[in-house]
Design a protein around this motif. Sequence first.
Motif, short mmCIF file in Angstrom:
data_model
loop_
_atom_site.label_atom_id
_atom_site.label_comp_id
_atom_site.label_asym_id
_atom_site.label_seq_id
_atom_site.Cartn_x
_atom_site.Cartn_y
_atom_site.Cartn_z
N LEU A 1 0.89 -1.11 -0.03
CA LEU A 1 -0.05 0.10 -0.01
C LEU A 1 0.91 1.26 -0.11
O LEU A 1 0.41 2.37 -0.81
CB LEU A 1 -0.88 -0.07 1.12
CG LEU A 1 -2.18 -1.16 1.25
CD1 LEU A 1 -2.87 -1.11 2.63
CD2 LEU A 1 -2.85 -1.19 0.01
N PHE A 2 2.15 1.24 0.86
CA PHE A 2 2.91 2.23 0.82
C PHE A 2 3.62 2.53 -0.63
O PHE A 2 3.55 3.83 -1.08
CB PHE A 2 3.92 2.14 1.49
CG PHE A 2 5.07 2.93 1.46
CD1 PHE A 2 4.96 4.16 2.32
CD2 PHE A 2 6.36 2.79 0.95
CE1 PHE A 2 5.99 5.04 2.25
CE2 PHE A 2 7.43 3.59 1.13
CZ PHE A 2 7.35 5.05 1.84
N LEU A 3 3.67 1.46 -1.17
CA LEU A 3 4.23 1.59 -2.65
C LEU A 3 3.18 1.92 -3.72
O LEU A 3 3.41 2.91 -4.61
CB LEU A 3 4.71 0.11 -3.12
CG LEU A 3 5.99 -0.43 -2.65
CD1 LEU A 3 6.41 -1.69 -3.18
CD2 LEU A 3 7.36 0.70 -2.86
N LYS A 4 1.86 1.73 -3.38
CA LYS A 4 0.73 2.13 -4.21
C LYS A 4 0.66 3.67 -4.08
O LYS A 4 0.52 4.56 -4.86
CB LYS A 4 -0.32 1.36 -3.91
CG LYS A 4 -1.64 2.08 -4.41
CD LYS A 4 -1.81 1.79 -6.01
CE LYS A 4 -1.64 0.41 -6.33
NZ LYS A 4 -1.89 0.34 -7.84
N TRP B 1 0.82 6.68 -6.73
CA TRP B 1 -0.42 7.82 -7.08
C TRP B 1 0.19 9.40 -6.94
O TRP B 1 0.24 10.21 -7.62
CB TRP B 1 -1.23 7.62 -5.92
CG TRP B 1 -2.06 6.45 -5.90
CD1 TRP B 1 -2.30 5.63 -6.95
CD2 TRP B 1 -3.12 6.11 -4.96
NE1 TRP B 1 -3.03 4.84 -6.74
CE2 TRP B 1 -3.66 4.71 -5.39
CE3 TRP B 1 -3.36 6.22 -3.48
CZ2 TRP B 1 -4.70 3.97 -4.59
CZ3 TRP B 1 -4.17 5.65 -2.95
CH2 TRP B 1 -4.84 4.46 -3.31
N GLN B 2 1.02 9.40 -5.86
CA GLN B 2 1.87 10.85 -5.53
C GLN B 2 2.81 11.26 -6.64
O GLN B 2 2.96 12.43 -7.20
CB GLN B 2 2.14 11.06 -4.20
CG GLN B 2 3.51 10.24 -3.98
CD GLN B 2 4.81 10.72 -4.46
OE1 GLN B 2 4.99 12.00 -4.09
NE2 GLN B 2 5.85 9.77 -4.93
N LYS C 1 0.83 13.11 -9.51
CA LYS C 1 0.03 13.98 -9.28
C LYS C 1 0.68 15.17 -8.22
O LYS C 1 0.09 15.76 -7.52
CB LYS C 1 -1.31 13.62 -8.55
CG LYS C 1 -2.07 12.82 -9.27
CD LYS C 1 -2.72 13.53 -10.41
CE LYS C 1 -3.56 14.74 -9.91
NZ LYS C 1 -4.59 15.18 -10.96
N ASP C 2 1.90 15.56 -8.67
CA ASP C 2 2.72 16.58 -7.92
C ASP C 2 2.53 16.41 -6.45
O ASP C 2 2.57 17.47 -5.58
CB ASP C 2 2.30 18.11 -8.26
CG ASP C 2 2.37 18.19 -9.90
OD1 ASP C 2 3.31 17.69 -10.46
OD2 ASP C 2 1.45 18.82 -10.44
N GLY C 3 2.55 15.16 -6.19
CA GLY C 3 2.78 15.07 -4.61
C GLY C 3 1.36 15.02 -3.85
O GLY C 3 1.44 14.51 -2.54
N ARG C 4 0.30 15.38 -4.52
CA ARG C 4 -0.98 15.37 -3.84
C ARG C 4 -2.05 14.48 -4.53
O ARG C 4 -2.92 15.18 -5.41
CB ARG C 4 -1.41 16.78 -3.98
CG ARG C 4 -0.63 17.80 -2.92
CD ARG C 4 -1.23 19.05 -2.82
NE ARG C 4 -0.48 20.11 -1.88
CZ ARG C 4 0.69 20.57 -2.19
NH1 ARG C 4 1.27 20.60 -3.25
NH2 ARG C 4 1.08 21.37 -1.24
N LEU D 1 3.54 15.32 -0.76
CA LEU D 1 4.45 14.01 -0.21
C LEU D 1 5.71 13.73 -1.00
O LEU D 1 6.37 12.85 -0.54
CB LEU D 1 3.23 12.85 -0.37
CG LEU D 1 2.02 12.82 0.30
CD1 LEU D 1 1.28 11.65 -0.03
CD2 LEU D 1 2.14 12.93 1.74
N ARG D 2 5.96 14.51 -2.00
CA ARG D 2 7.10 14.14 -2.74
C ARG D 2 8.39 14.23 -1.70
O ARG D 2 9.45 13.30 -2.02
CB ARG D 2 7.37 14.95 -3.83
CG ARG D 2 6.39 14.90 -5.11
CD ARG D 2 6.68 15.67 -6.08
NE ARG D 2 5.95 17.13 -5.77
CZ ARG D 2 6.18 18.25 -6.66
NH1 ARG D 2 6.17 18.20 -7.80
NH2 ARG D 2 5.55 19.50 -5.96
N ASP D 3 8.69 15.28 -0.91
CA ASP D 3 9.72 15.32 -0.15
C ASP D 3 9.54 14.01 0.84
O ASP D 3 10.96 13.39 1.27
CB ASP D 3 9.91 16.46 0.87
CG ASP D 3 10.26 17.69 0.03
OD1 ASP D 3 10.85 17.35 -1.25
OD2 ASP D 3 9.85 18.73 0.35
N TYR D 4 8.66 13.66 1.37
CA TYR D 4 8.58 12.43 2.31
C TYR D 4 9.06 11.21 1.49
O TYR D 4 9.57 10.09 2.20
CB TYR D 4 7.22 12.36 2.95
CG TYR D 4 6.85 13.61 3.63
CD1 TYR D 4 7.32 13.71 5.23
CD2 TYR D 4 6.10 14.73 3.20
CE1 TYR D 4 6.84 14.97 5.68
CE2 TYR D 4 5.85 15.76 3.87
CZ TYR D 4 6.52 15.98 5.21
OH TYR D 4 6.11 17.35 5.81
#
Length: 621
Positions: free
Chosen positions: A409-412, A416-417, A420-423, A474-477
Motif C-alpha cells: 500500500l505504501f508503494l501504491k 499515486w503521488q 500528481k505533484d505529490g498530492r 508528499l514528494r519530499d517525504y
Amino acid sequence: MWSDNETTEDLLGFKVHADLISEVINDAELLPITMGVFGDWGSGKSSILKILSDQLRQEKDGTFVLYFNGWLFEGYDDAKAALLESIIKEFEENKRFGPEIKQKAKKLINSVNWMRILGLGFKNIALPVAEAYLTGGVSILPFLAGKLSKIESSDIVKKLKGDEAEDFLKSLVKDVPEEDPSMLVREFRENFKELIEESKISKLVIIIDDLDRCQPDRIIENLEAIKLFLNVDNTAFIIGADPRIVRDAISHRFKVRDVEQGTGNRIVNDYLEKLIQVPYNLPKLSDSEVETYISLLICKRELTKEVFQKVLKAFYVFRETDRYSVFGLTNIKDEIGVDDYENLSKSLGSLPALSSIITQSLYGNPRQIKRFLNTFILRNRLAKVANISGFDESVLAKLMILEYTELPLFLKLYEWQSTKDGRPDQILELEAKCSESSENDFREFLTNNDYSNWNKDKVIKWFKVEPTLSEIDLRDYFWISRDNISSTIAGASLIPPIIKSTYNKLNQEGLPTKAAKAIIQKDVKLLNESELNQFLEFAATMAQRNQESTISYKLFQFMIEEGISGSEESYKYLLNLVDLEKIPPAVGVDLRGLKDNPVLGNFLNELFSKSKSKAAKAFNK
C-alpha cells in the motif's frame, strides 16, 4: 539512536517477569527445574534474562549463576560436549572454589573429552588404529589425528601431532573406558552432582539465551545435554527461545510434520514437555505499554544521563501502583526542567497518538519498535540536513507506519503521488470518505471502488489518525524514504530466525511442488501478520539478488496459488525491480497462468508488451 543489545535498564516494566522466574527457582522443592522463557524474536527475552542474572548474582544465599549464549556453541562438532565443558570450566576457573573442586572439575572435563571421542567412533576407528601403530605402523599418526581433528582446540589432537605421540597412544589404549556410553552418562551425572554438593553452593542456575539462533540439531543437542547430563539436584536451567523454532527443531529431529500448537503432533508436544518442564510465555506489549516505551526511549535520547535516571526512577515507582496506564509527558513533567519538557514535547510529536497502530502493526514487539524509531530518527535528520522546508515529522511518522506494516500500500501511494505533484486524488477521496462515513460505510466504499486492499482494521485506523495527508505535498517525504522504494526496512535489518528458517526451507532447488505447498501450508500460514510482511519483503529482496534463479520466482507462484495475503503485491513489487533480460524463460511460462489475476493481470501484460526478453517471448507466446 538506540542500540539493539539486551540491557538491564528496564524501560518495559519487565522486571516483574524476572521477579516471577526468580521466585520459582528459589523454591528448593521445585529443583531441579528447566524453564523456557518463550517469546517471538525481539520480544525482550534477552533483557529479562539479563535482569534475572543480575538479580540472582546479588543474592547472598550461595547461588552460582552462569550465563551462556546458545549461539556460542553453534560451530562445534558436538554441542552437548561444548556446553558441558563450558559449564564445568566455570567451576575450574572461578576464584570462589578451592583446589579440590578445581581438580574434580578437571576430571569431569576429561570425561567429556572421552565421550566426544566415543561419539566420533573411537572404539571402531581410533582404537584399532592405535593398536596397529604399536605393532609397527608409523604412518597412521596423521590419519588418527585427522580422524579426531573435529574436536576443536583439543589437547588430544595436539598430542597426536607432537613428539610424544607414541607414549600418548599407549596411554589411550591403556585407559580407554570399558563402559558403554550410557554408563559414562550415569557416572558423569553422579560426579557432577558431587561437584555441586562439595562446592557448597545452594543452587546452580544456568541461563542459556538465543538458543533459537542455532541450527535445529544444535538446539536439540543443547536441550538433551541439560536433560541427560546436568539435570541433578539443586540445579535450575532458564532457556530463552522462540518456541516455534524449538518445535521446528524437534520436527526436524524426528522427521515428523508439526502443526500449530494445541491442534496436533503429540511427538513434538511430548518431547518439548519432557525437555522444558515450565514454559513461560511473554505477553505482547499493550497500547499503553508501547506509548510508555516510546516515551522513555525518547527521554533517554533527549535528556542527560542524570535527568533520565530521575525519570526512570519515577517510572519504577509509578509501575508499582499502576500497571495499566501510560507513563508519559504528564508524569515526566515534574521530574525535568521547562526547557527539557519543551524539547520532549517536540520530539515525541505524534508518536504517542500513533502508539495503538504501532502496537497492532508491530505486534507489541520491542525490537521492531526500536528499529522503527531508529529509522524515523535517521530520516528526520536527513530532512534537516537536506534543508527541507515545512517538513512535518508527524507526516513522516504516519507514512512510515504504512511503509513498515503495509509495504504494497505504501508503494501504491508512492505511485499515486508521483503522477500528481505529490498530492494524489485518491488520498483526497479516501480521507474525505473516511471522515464523513461510518466505519461500515467506509469499508463498503473501499470494497466497491477498487480499494479492497485498503479494507483492513489497522489501515482504517491509520486513516483516522492525524495528520491528514490530502493537502500535503508528499514528494519530499517519499524522497527521504527512497531507500525503501528499492529495498525495505526489514530487508536491511536483521531478519527474525523464524523467517530465515521458513525461507530456507522453501528456497531449495528441485523442491517438488507438493513439498513446497506443504511448507507454505505449515510454516508460512502460521506466521503472524507482521512476520508475513517481513517474510514477503525478505523473499523479494533475496529474489532481486538472484534474478536468474527460477526458484526465487517459483516461490511467489506457489504462495499466490495458496492464497497467501500480500503475495501478489510483493510479486508485482519484485517484477518492477528486476532486469527483464535476467528473468529465466521458464518464469515467463509460469506467469502466463496469472494473466487473468485481478492484481497482476494488467500489470504483466503491460510489463512484457514491449520487452524483447526471452521471458517476455515465453509469456506472450
